[in-house]
Design a protein around this motif. Structure first.
Motif, PDB file in Angstrom:
ATOM      1  N   LYS A  24      82.620   3.350  71.331  1.00  0.00           N
ATOM      2  CA  LYS A  24      81.768   2.270  71.823  1.00  0.00           C
ATOM      3  C   LYS A  24      81.835   1.003  70.976  1.00  0.00           C
ATOM      4  CE  LYS A  24      78.427   5.406  74.058  1.00  0.00           C
ATOM      5  NZ  LYS A  24      78.356   4.936  75.436  1.00  0.00           N
ATOM      6  N   THR A  54      82.797  -2.656  72.224  1.00  0.00           N
ATOM      7  CA  THR A  54      81.940  -3.610  72.959  1.00  0.00           C
ATOM      8  C   THR A  54      80.458  -3.534  72.612  1.00  0.00           C
ATOM      9  OG1 THR A  54      81.824  -1.981  74.745  1.00  0.00           O
ATOM     10  CG2 THR A  54      83.443  -3.755  74.988  1.00  0.00           C
ATOM     11  N   THR A 103      79.032   0.526  77.364  1.00  0.00           N
ATOM     12  CA  THR A 103      77.928  -0.068  76.597  1.00  0.00           C
ATOM     13  C   THR A 103      77.072  -1.015  77.448  1.00  0.00           C
ATOM     14  OG1 THR A 103      79.393  -1.853  75.830  1.00  0.00           O
ATOM     15  CG2 THR A 103      79.193   0.077  74.405  1.00  0.00           C
ATOM     16  N   ALA A 104      77.267  -1.020  78.747  1.00  0.00           N
ATOM     17  CA  ALA A 104      76.521  -1.941  79.616  1.00  0.00           C
ATOM     18  C   ALA A 104      75.017  -1.678  79.517  1.00  0.00           C
ATOM     19  CB  ALA A 104      77.000  -1.786  81.061  1.00  0.00           C
ATOM     20  N   THR A 121      81.055  -3.053  81.671  1.00  0.00           N
ATOM     21  CA  THR A 121      81.776  -2.962  80.401  1.00  0.00           C
ATOM     22  C   THR A 121      83.271  -2.912  80.706  1.00  0.00           C
ATOM     23  OG1 THR A 121      79.978  -1.731  79.369  1.00  0.00           O
ATOM     24  CG2 THR A 121      82.126  -1.635  78.293  1.00  0.00           C
ATOM     25  N   THR A 159      86.702  -2.465  78.946  1.00  0.00           N
ATOM     26  CA  THR A 159      87.037  -1.976  77.619  1.00  0.00           C
ATOM     27  C   THR A 159      88.277  -1.088  77.625  1.00  0.00           C
ATOM     28  OG1 THR A 159      86.085  -0.839  75.705  1.00  0.00           O
ATOM     29  CG2 THR A 159      85.521   0.024  77.865  1.00  0.00           C
ATOM     30  N   ASN A 187      81.327  -7.161  77.654  1.00  0.00           N
ATOM     31  CA  ASN A 187      80.320  -6.789  78.646  1.00  0.00           C
ATOM     32  C   ASN A 187      80.097  -8.034  79.508  1.00  0.00           C
ATOM     33  OD1 ASN A 187      79.434  -4.032  77.775  1.00  0.00           O
ATOM     34  ND2 ASN A 187      79.014  -5.154  75.882  1.00  0.00           N
ATOM     35  N   GLY A 218      81.714   0.418  84.478  1.00  0.00           N
ATOM     36  CA  GLY A 218      82.750   0.057  83.526  1.00  0.00           C
ATOM     37  C   GLY A 218      84.129   0.010  84.153  1.00  0.00           C
TER      38      GLY A 218
END
Length: 444
Positions: free
Chosen positions: A18, A21, A173-174, A291, A293, A302, A352
């Motif tokens: 993680k 982001t 990580t949103a 997210t 990524t 994000n 994501g």
């Protein structure tokens, strides 16, 4: 409540990945010139188009509607001209009827978009109507229409609301950023959900590997007696709603049952924050935090993205690829769906966009099962994945029912821990489809 780390039996601990982001604040994505808006972005009946080719539309305008209860309205995410209505590829793997809108560059907001009023003054029926009219679906990935989830039968008394901020999938990580940056919206949305369900207790459940989110949400609710932060041990699939209920309340949802059977309702934190924003501004669900990524993305971010924006365009806003990608996934690496093209639109459930390198995407050849039992130990549902997989590969689908195959949540924990690299979840998924198809046929 004791704020020790809650958890459940089983599960796994994959690397988080993680850091790419988790410190990246949400950025507003560049306004798209064209959006392809699917008329089905949820579990349930598809919508019918309310507009025609050549018609002018505005941002927030309802453009798709269904008469079915299990469905969710669709709204335009930009202002412009409807250029086409037809079948397009989507992230679910099938072609769906979509409305293609070319932007006029103005982002004119539709006249129906107005603040909904104070949460304390809104009635339960008002809030349900806001949720239904604004096209809410679960934004954690499942995509179930929210107004349906918040309409339990009268004989199902709900005691707890749990706001799901676990976000246990690696890379994503949103939801973490939403809790840091939109905590006020989360609180307004949580209050609205509690009012709809007439409950007095709400837990915001967050894994302990997000200490900043825990502190932020604690501050946001410190003056509210009946909303509390529950800290969870980081473990996958902690975000599964039945695992979450077990971890936070100790209650066990029975086989084939629903959370409401044990007096609980779970809502994703992104859905909750969006509801808070909709009540404050009137804007329906036309955008979401995504997210973007993975080690094959130049600049992971994000992004707040308009529904209907193509994956390709979103990836380009992150600098494109840092090397030739091996796999593009809609969602996280455990339960996400690999895509054969990036010419597909972001929808309400797109949490994501993960791009793996070729090396990360290599798949080892499966070997014979050594009956080590690691898959049984890891299964959060307490199933026997090795038996289910074997029966499925032998086409003995009726027998998989006896081993409760339909209870499998397809989290992939079994495949992850298998030392023989057997494709357990894939074969179990086939059995689930066969059993479900047989039941549908029998019910006709």
């Amino acid at each position: 409540m004791d704020t020790k780390g809650f958890t459940f039996k089983g599960g796994i601990h994959p690397p988080h990945f993680k850091k790419l982001t988790e410190q990246k604040a949400i950025e507003k994505a560049i306004e798209p010139k064209v959006v392809v808006v699917p008329l089905q972005q949820h579990i349930g009946a598809p919508c019918e188009a309310l507009v025609k080719v050549g018609e002018l539309v505005k941002a927030g305008q309802k453009i798709g509607e269904s008469k079915s209860f299990v469905s969710a309205n669709i709204h335009s995410s930009i202002s412009g001209v409807v250029k086409n209505i037809g079948m397009y590829n989507t992230s679910g793997g099938s072609k769906v009827n979509c409305i293609v809108i070319e932007s006029d560059g103005k982002f004119t907001v539709h006249e129906s978009v107005k603040p909904m009023g104070n949460i304390d003054e809104l009635k339960k029926e008002d809030i349900i109507n806001i949720i239904k009219e604004s096209g809410f679906t679960g934004m954690g990935g499942a995509g179930f229409p929210t107004h349906v989830k918040l309409s339990p039968p009268k004989d199902k008394k709900i005691d707890f609301v749990i706001i799901n901020g676990a976000e246990c999938e690696p890379y994503l990580t949103a939801d973490h950023r939403i809790m840091l940056e939109k905590s006020d919206d989360v609180v307004v949305g949580a209050k609205a959900i509690m009012k709809v369900l007439d409950v007095d207790k709400c837990y915001i459940a967050i894994e302990k590997n997000k200490p900043d989110a825990i502190e932020t949400m604690k501050k946001a609710v410190e003056s509210i007696d009946n909303i509390e932060v529950a800290q969870l041990e980081p473990k996958y699939p902690q975000g599964d709603e039945k695992r979450l209920i077990n971890a936070v309340t100790g209650r066990v949802v029975p086989s084939g049952g629903l959370p409401m059977d044990v007096g609980a309702v779970v809502q994703n934190v992104g859905t909750t924050a969006t509801l808070g924003n909709t009540i404050k501004t009137g804007m329906p669900v036309i955008q979401r935090v995504v997210t973007v990524t993975g080690n094959a993305i130049k600049e992971p971010k994000n992004l707040l993205v308009r529904i209907g924006t193509s994956f390709k365009e979103v990836i380009e806003q992150c600098g494109g690829y840092s090397e030739e990608p091996g796999k593009v996934i809609n969602g996280g690496p455990m339960m996400g769906i690999a895509q054969f093209t990036t010419d597909i639109p972001v929808i309400k459930g797109t949490s994501g966009i993960l791009v793996l390198t070729k090396k990360e995407s290599e798949v080892e050849e499966p070997k014979n099962c050594i009956r080590c039992g690691k898959c049984v130990e890891a299964c959060p549902i307490h199933l026997q994945p090795l038996i289910l997989s074997k029966l499925s590969l032998l086409n003995k689908f009726d027998e998989t029912e006896e081993y409760h195959v339909l209870d499998c949540i397809e989290c992939g924990s079994c495949s992850y821990v298998c030392p023989s690299k057997r494709k357990l979840v894939e074969s179990i998924r086939v059995a689930k489809r066969e059993v479900a198809a047989k039941r549908r046929k029998a019910s006709k």
